[in-house]
Design an enzyme around this catalytic site. Structure first.
Site, mmCIF file in Angstrom:
data_model
loop_
_atom_site.group_PDB
_atom_site.id
_atom_site.type_symbol
_atom_site.label_atom_id
_atom_site.label_comp_id
_atom_site.label_asym_id
_atom_site.label_seq_id
_atom_site.Cartn_x
_atom_site.Cartn_y
_atom_site.Cartn_z
ATOM 1 N N ASP A 197 18.757 30.456 -83.432
ATOM 2 C CA ASP A 197 19.478 29.809 -82.325
ATOM 3 C C ASP A 197 18.577 29.367 -81.183
ATOM 4 O O ASP A 197 19.060 28.947 -80.138
ATOM 5 C CB ASP A 197 20.514 30.787 -81.737
ATOM 6 C CG ASP A 197 21.671 30.992 -82.679
ATOM 7 O OD1 ASP A 197 21.808 30.178 -83.613
ATOM 8 O OD2 ASP A 197 22.426 31.951 -82.491
ATOM 9 N N HIS B 165 -10.901 22.741 -82.509
ATOM 10 C CA HIS B 165 -9.537 22.958 -82.016
ATOM 11 C C HIS B 165 -9.112 24.425 -82.158
ATOM 12 O O HIS B 165 -7.976 24.724 -82.517
ATOM 13 C CB HIS B 165 -8.544 22.011 -82.697
ATOM 14 C CG HIS B 165 -8.677 20.610 -82.192
ATOM 15 N ND1 HIS B 165 -8.128 19.521 -82.830
ATOM 16 C CD2 HIS B 165 -9.300 20.121 -81.102
ATOM 17 C CE1 HIS B 165 -8.431 18.425 -82.147
ATOM 18 N NE2 HIS B 165 -9.139 18.754 -81.102
ATOM 19 N N ASP C 80 -10.957 24.792 -72.841
ATOM 20 C CA ASP C 80 -10.425 23.435 -72.775
ATOM 21 C C ASP C 80 -8.939 23.589 -72.499
ATOM 22 O O ASP C 80 -8.174 23.956 -73.397
ATOM 23 C CB ASP C 80 -10.689 22.723 -74.111
ATOM 24 C CG ASP C 80 -10.253 21.264 -74.106
ATOM 25 O OD1 ASP C 80 -9.530 20.854 -73.178
ATOM 26 O OD2 ASP C 80 -10.631 20.537 -75.043
ATOM 27 N N ASP D 52 -6.955 17.155 -68.616
ATOM 28 C CA ASP D 52 -7.669 17.599 -69.818
ATOM 29 C C ASP D 52 -9.094 17.944 -69.403
ATOM 30 O O ASP D 52 -9.923 17.057 -69.224
ATOM 31 C CB ASP D 52 -7.633 16.457 -70.853
ATOM 32 C CG ASP D 52 -8.291 16.840 -72.172
ATOM 33 O OD1 ASP D 52 -8.613 18.020 -72.351
ATOM 34 O OD2 ASP D 52 -8.465 15.940 -73.014
ATOM 35 N N HIS E 270 -17.789 14.585 -82.457
ATOM 36 C CA HIS E 270 -16.634 13.832 -81.957
ATOM 37 C C HIS E 270 -17.104 12.713 -81.046
ATOM 38 O O HIS E 270 -18.292 12.608 -80.748
ATOM 39 C CB HIS E 270 -15.643 14.759 -81.239
ATOM 40 C CG HIS E 270 -16.226 15.550 -80.101
ATOM 41 N ND1 HIS E 270 -16.525 14.978 -78.886
ATOM 42 C CD2 HIS E 270 -16.550 16.875 -79.992
ATOM 43 C CE1 HIS E 270 -17.002 15.912 -78.081
ATOM 44 N NE2 HIS E 270 -17.048 17.074 -78.729
ATOM 45 N N HIS F 52 -11.341 9.821 -74.655
ATOM 46 C CA HIS F 52 -10.103 9.138 -75.049
ATOM 47 C C HIS F 52 -9.336 8.751 -73.790
ATOM 48 O O HIS F 52 -9.575 9.289 -72.707
ATOM 49 C CB HIS F 52 -9.250 10.060 -75.933
ATOM 50 C CG HIS F 52 -9.092 11.449 -75.369
ATOM 51 N ND1 HIS F 52 -8.158 11.753 -74.407
ATOM 52 C CD2 HIS F 52 -9.786 12.600 -75.575
ATOM 53 C CE1 HIS F 52 -8.276 13.027 -74.077
ATOM 54 N NE2 HIS F 52 -9.269 13.571 -74.757
ATOM 55 N N HIS G 192 -3.976 12.619 -75.552
ATOM 56 C CA HIS G 192 -4.683 11.512 -76.215
ATOM 57 C C HIS G 192 -3.766 10.321 -76.014
ATOM 58 O O HIS G 192 -2.879 10.062 -76.815
ATOM 59 C CB HIS G 192 -4.908 11.803 -77.703
ATOM 60 C CG HIS G 192 -5.885 12.934 -77.910
ATOM 61 N ND1 HIS G 192 -6.135 13.495 -79.125
ATOM 62 C CD2 HIS G 192 -6.689 13.598 -77.031
ATOM 63 C CE1 HIS G 192 -7.041 14.465 -78.986
ATOM 64 N NE2 HIS G 192 -7.382 14.545 -77.725
ATOM 65 N N GLU H 267 -16.388 13.585 -72.389
ATOM 66 C CA GLU H 267 -16.475 14.965 -72.865
ATOM 67 C C GLU H 267 -17.482 15.165 -73.998
ATOM 68 O O GLU H 267 -17.096 15.512 -75.117
ATOM 69 C CB GLU H 267 -15.098 15.452 -73.304
ATOM 70 C CG GLU H 267 -14.349 14.520 -74.265
ATOM 71 C CD GLU H 267 -13.036 15.127 -74.749
ATOM 72 O OE1 GLU H 267 -13.057 16.262 -75.234
ATOM 73 O OE2 GLU H 267 -12.003 14.460 -74.650
ATOM 74 N N TYR I 43 -22.346 21.619 -80.766
ATOM 75 C CA TYR I 43 -21.796 22.771 -81.488
ATOM 76 C C TYR I 43 -22.780 23.098 -82.611
ATOM 77 O O TYR I 43 -22.889 22.323 -83.574
ATOM 78 C CB TYR I 43 -20.410 22.417 -82.058
ATOM 79 C CG TYR I 43 -19.551 21.693 -81.033
ATOM 80 C CD1 TYR I 43 -18.745 22.389 -80.131
ATOM 81 C CD2 TYR I 43 -19.598 20.290 -80.933
ATOM 82 C CE1 TYR I 43 -18.003 21.721 -79.175
ATOM 83 C CE2 TYR I 43 -18.857 19.616 -79.965
ATOM 84 C CZ TYR I 43 -18.058 20.327 -79.094
ATOM 85 O OH TYR I 43 -17.330 19.655 -78.143
ATOM 86 N N ARG J 134 -18.989 22.241 -74.449
ATOM 87 C CA ARG J 134 -18.393 20.928 -74.133
ATOM 88 C C ARG J 134 -18.159 20.900 -72.628
ATOM 89 O O ARG J 134 -17.819 21.923 -72.025
ATOM 90 C CB ARG J 134 -17.083 20.711 -74.901
ATOM 91 C CG ARG J 134 -16.417 19.384 -74.592
ATOM 92 C CD ARG J 134 -15.341 18.953 -75.609
ATOM 93 N NE ARG J 134 -14.208 19.856 -75.679
ATOM 94 C CZ ARG J 134 -13.990 20.725 -76.648
ATOM 95 N NH1 ARG J 134 -14.834 20.808 -77.662
ATOM 96 N NH2 ARG J 134 -12.928 21.514 -76.632
ATOM 97 N N GLU K 250 -15.995 18.479 -70.005
ATOM 98 C CA GLU K 250 -15.012 17.384 -70.044
ATOM 99 C C GLU K 250 -14.400 17.165 -68.668
ATOM 100 O O GLU K 250 -13.869 18.095 -68.055
ATOM 101 C CB GLU K 250 -13.898 17.737 -71.044
ATOM 102 C CG GLU K 250 -12.744 16.745 -71.039
ATOM 103 C CD GLU K 250 -11.714 17.021 -72.127
ATOM 104 O OE1 GLU K 250 -11.487 18.195 -72.471
ATOM 105 O OE2 GLU K 250 -11.125 16.039 -72.628
HETATM 106 N N1 GLY Z 1 -7.991 18.838 -75.259
HETATM 107 C C1 GLY Z 1 -8.148 17.944 -76.324
HETATM 108 C C2 GLY Z 1 -9.250 17.024 -76.114
HETATM 109 O O1 GLY Z 1 -10.143 17.319 -75.336
HETATM 110 O O2 GLY Z 1 -9.302 15.947 -76.637
HETATM 111 MN MN MN Z 2 -10.080 15.454 -74.250
HETATM 112 MN MN MN Z 3 -9.890 18.710 -73.789
#
Ligand code: GLY
Ligand code: MN
Ligand code: MN
Length: 436
Positions: free
Chosen positions: A36, A240, A257, A268, A347, A351, A358, A381, A385, A403, A405
């Protein structure tokens, strides 16, 4: 956000859709979590962008030039029992009175009313392939009109993806949108500072996550923009990672993050810092390299520069740095051409950022990277790694994930960092962490 902002957007949309055509967009639905219990409701970003209407079971219809009103909202009828159990919902009257729809109808009457609205329209703009139920209903409504063609009605002949015009609108942030993005950025930035202040070896990753979410909610931002990543040591090499369940070890770095959402607009932010408050020498060297890569990328952020330049600048800085630290061997040009850096930086630089973390908006136009323009918001960012089992590098580098960002607004002169209040220089981070 004021109703006038939504109205302005609808007006702009109507102009793009054009007279003789129609546009449809559905709300998000409730989803069951277990038995529920539902997941917290999050409105569809496109739907909210045009309506400001924060309920499920709704469909907005836009008919430029319709004499009886161009904006129609189908929604749930007001139900006293529902109001008693679940709280306020606007009902048909609220849809017109508070949300400025020209007309409102019960969502349960959709199948009876929609075919009539589609009659004699040329094109139907809608979020194609996004909601299977709407896709199917639309084809049924069109078939229904076709079956009546002997009475003289004409069915729409063209289905057009609404995303193209709508997402181009969403890519450029208005002053009202930037106000919300600044708030999301500010609260999220302060939460990152808090995390640096409370972090101690022996704590669990989820305890740091709790600290951040506490700060978001204390400041009225009840939703995270995406699941928080709180990754100690080699967990940071899983891009992730969201388990957030390990114990923090002195001598490791912690990558966080995390960002909050403010009235449907995301922040972000990523920061990486030493759990002990002091970077080791190898950590320092890799960290400084990521920071330099971010600075090189930021130098490319100004109107008229292709989106890809920031990425290329980060790749060049990172590859050069990896060679000088001995993690890569070879000639710079060839290493870049062969994408050898991808072993450690897999990566892209960032973005678009907005209602979705995103965010929507094309990155290329006619297969060319698009040029940056004032009013766009994006993340920058870069990261490194080094897999824990990477035999090709010295042991001292292994299992380090970093990272950095930030959220960046493109301005007429260049750029503005919306998240600059979280320290990222090595000396600043160490000073903040020692100060407690
Ligand atoms: N938090 C997801 C990214 O940095 O794209
Ligand atoms: Mn990001
Ligand atoms: Mn991020």
């Amino acid at each position: 956000m004021k109703q006038s902002e939504f109205k302005k957007r609808r007006k702009q949309l109507m102009q793009s859709v054009g007279k003789g055509n129609i546009a449809l967009i559905g709300s998000a639905s409730m989803h069951t979590r277990n038995r529920d219990v539902d997941f917290p409701f999050r409105q569809d970003s496109d739907f909210y962008y045009l309506t400001g209407f924060n309920e499920p079971d709704a469909l907005a219809v836009f008919i430029p030039g319709r004499e009886k009103g161009e904006y129609i909202l189908f929604c749930r009828e007001f139900d006293e029992k529902k109001a008693l159990w679940e709280g306020a919902h606007s009902g048909l009257e609220g849809a017109t009175a508070h949300y400025e729809a020209d007309d409102s109808f019960p969502i349960d009457d959709l199948d009876d009313i929609l075919p009539g609205l589609l009659e004699n329209k040329t094109k139907v703009f809608y979020p194609m392939g996004h909601d299977l139920e709407l896709d199917n209903s639309l084809l049924e409504w069109i078939n229904h009109i076709r079956s009546q063609s002997r009475s003289g009605v004409v069915a729409p002949a063209e289905l057009v993806c609404l995303d193209v015009i709508l997402h181009e609108m969403r890519l450029f942030k208005s002053a009202a949108e930037l106000k919300l993005m600044r708030r999301a950025a500010e609260v999220s930035a302060n939460a990152h500072v808090k995390a640096m202040q409370v972090c101690k070896a022996g704590m669990y990753e989820y305890q740091i996550e709790a600290e951040m979410i506490y700060h978001f909610i204390q400041n009225g931002l009840r939703a995270v923009a995406y699941p928080s990543i709180v990754a100690g040591g080699k967990n940071a090499c899983t891009l992730h990672y969201t388990e957030n369940a390990s114990k923090l070890k002195s001598g490791d770095l912690l990558l966080i993050d995390a960002g909050a959402e403010c009235d449907h607009y995301a922040a972000d932010i990523t920061r990486t810092f030493p759990i002990s408050g002091r970077f080791s020498e190898p950590q320092k060297q890799l960290y400084q390299l990521v920071l330099d890569a971010q600075a090189a990328a930021l130098e490319q952020i100004k109107p008229g520069v292709p989106w890809n330049m920031a990425h290329e600048a980060s790749v060049e800085t990172i590859t050069k740095g990896l060679v000088s630290l001995g993690l890569l061997k070879g000639k710079l040009k060839k290493l870049i051409k062969d994408e050898k850096y991808k072993l450690f930086y897999m990566h892209r630089i960032g973005h678009w950022l907005g209602m979705d973390v995103h965010d929507v908006g094309n990155y290329k136009i006619d297969q060319e990277w698009r040029l940056l323009e004032a009013g766009m918001v994006l993340t920058v960012e870069p990261g490194l790694y080094i897999p824990a089992d990477c035999k090709s590098v010295d042991e001292k580098w292994r299992g380090i994930g970093i990272r950095i960002e930030d959220d960046i607004l493109v301005t007429a002169q260049g750029y503005e960092v919306l998240t600059s209040s979280v320290p990222k220089e090595i000396a600043e981070i160490e000073a903040l962490m020692q100060a407690i």
